[in-house]
Write a protein that holds these residues in place. Structure first.
Motif, PDB file in Angstrom:
ATOM      1  N   HIS A  41      91.325  35.601  22.570  1.00 50.38           N
ATOM      2  CA  HIS A  41      89.991  35.963  23.077  1.00 50.38           C
ATOM      3  C   HIS A  41      89.157  36.745  22.063  1.00 50.38           C
ATOM      4  N   TRP A  42      89.755  37.047  20.880  1.00 49.03           N
ATOM      5  CA  TRP A  42      89.051  37.776  19.814  1.00 49.03           C
ATOM      6  C   TRP A  42      89.261  37.023  18.508  1.00 49.03           C
TER       7      TRP A  42
ATOM      8  N   PRO B  13      85.125  40.829  23.165  1.00 46.40           N
ATOM      9  CA  PRO B  13      85.768  39.519  23.216  1.00 46.40           C
ATOM     10  C   PRO B  13      84.741  38.426  22.932  1.00 46.40           C
TER      11      PRO B  13
END
Length: 350
Positions: free
Chosen positions: A13-14, A31
């Motif tokens: 998510h990053w 994110p």
């Protein structure tokens, strides 16, 4: 059942985080979904191809998420910009001559709102953080404290402080800015829970929340009353009579649209990942760091250590931390990896 380790699932998510960021206690990293939503909103703003109402909907999405994260009713949550601003009406409602108890090294945004009322006899007392509960007695009207201390990551005896405050009839004010997003807790135990969203909630700076229990709210005045705090927002643009919301929305300030566009998806991701899972991930990394320095395991995602030359050593290795009270403060969150921890340890102890 998905056998993917939590850290691997989190990291997806990053996508843009550079290795070595150990400074969430200063500000969290967005994110991808929050960053993308913010960029899309700014592009729409630049081109003038939309109206603001869609951006405004993000505010209530975020309010709902925050309420679920701390276990309270969304009708009891007001939104704002900064901790001190959100606490201002709480402090203004403290009676003349009241005594407020705070930890000795409490972050000033949770202290100054009370201290500015000295002219009407409000006094602010301090006590060692670890002895806060035992210093609460019948002479204390308000106890205000960070659930997790900004300076060193110490975690409060939340239940013990609340129990002592209830026995003394004191109002309980909690600053959860360094806790909410990684530490599970029941916000409904307190009277007030304020949170700046730009740290562990990984949101743009300029968004925040405050839970105001109904009994506490009855004693307060919405000093920043405005159109957005109206019972019918879109029917509150002009003129009298005063027509504020009947719930905590009466304490809302008009939101800065784009920061809220980035806040809602960040909080929704935390809900998806689960605070309990984030807590386990963060603590495992923090304790890996502590073990590498010969320290016993702790209970916080923030680690404060005194290692000679640490700031220069970490900086030379590209590790980003902070210095508080002359000590290195490292903080570990969902996007932190074991490789980040090991790189920091290698820089410090080789």
């Amino acid at each position: 059942m998905d056998s993917t380790p939590p850290a691997a699932g989190f990291a997806a998510h990053w996508s843009a985080v550079e290795p070595g960021y150990l400074n969430t206690a200063s500000f969290g990293l967005p994110p991808d979904r929050a960053w993308d939503a913010l960029q899309a909103a700014q592009a729409d703003w630049r081109r003038g191809r939309t109206s603001w109402e869609g951006w405004g909907e993000s505010t209530d999405r975020a309010r709902q998420s925050y309420a679920r994260l701390i276990g309270v009713d969304a009708a009891d949550v007001a939104i704002g910009a900064q901790v001190s601003q959100l606490l201002a009406p709480v402090a203004a409602a403290v009676p003349d001559g009241a005594a407020v108890l705070v930890p000795e090294l409490e972050f000033t945004s949770a202290v100054f709102p009370f201290a500015v009322h000295a002219d009407r006899g409000v006094t602010v007392r301090t006590a060692p953080f670890e002895r806060l509960a035992e210093r609460i007695d019948a002479s204390v009207d308000v106890v205000s404290f960070g659930l997790v201390q900004s300076s060193d990551g110490a975690v409060a005896d939340y239940a013990g402080i609340v129990a002592a405050a209830r026995a003394a009839g004191a109002l309980v004010v909690v600053d959860a800015t360094q806790a909410c997003g990684w530490l599970p807790f029941d916000g409904s135990l307190a009277d007030v829970v304020v949170t700046g969203a730009y740290k562990w909630l990984m949101s743009p700076r300029g968004t925040g929340f405050v839970y105001l229990a109904p009994a506490a709210r009855e004693r307060m005045r919405p000093l920043a009353a405005n159109w957005y705090a109206g019972e019918d927002v879109h029917g509150s643009y002009y003129g009298l009579p005063l027509r504020l919301a009947k719930d905590a929305r009466a304490f809302d300030i008009s939101p800065a649209w784009h920061p809220w566009v980035g806040t809602a998806p960040a909080l929704e991701l935390i809900e998806e990942l689960g605070v309990a899972a984030i807590h386990a991930h963060d603590l495992a990394l923090a304790n890996r760091f502590r073990a590498g320095l010969g320290l016993p395991a702790g209970d916080s995602a923030i680690v404060s250590v005194d290692v000679p030359g640490a700031d220069a050593k970490l900086g030379a290795a590209g590790i980003r931390t902070a210095v508080r009270n002359g000590r290195i403060r490292a903080s570990f969150h969902a996007y932190t990896t074991e490789a980040d921890v090991d790189a920091a340890l290698n820089a410090l102890v080789g």
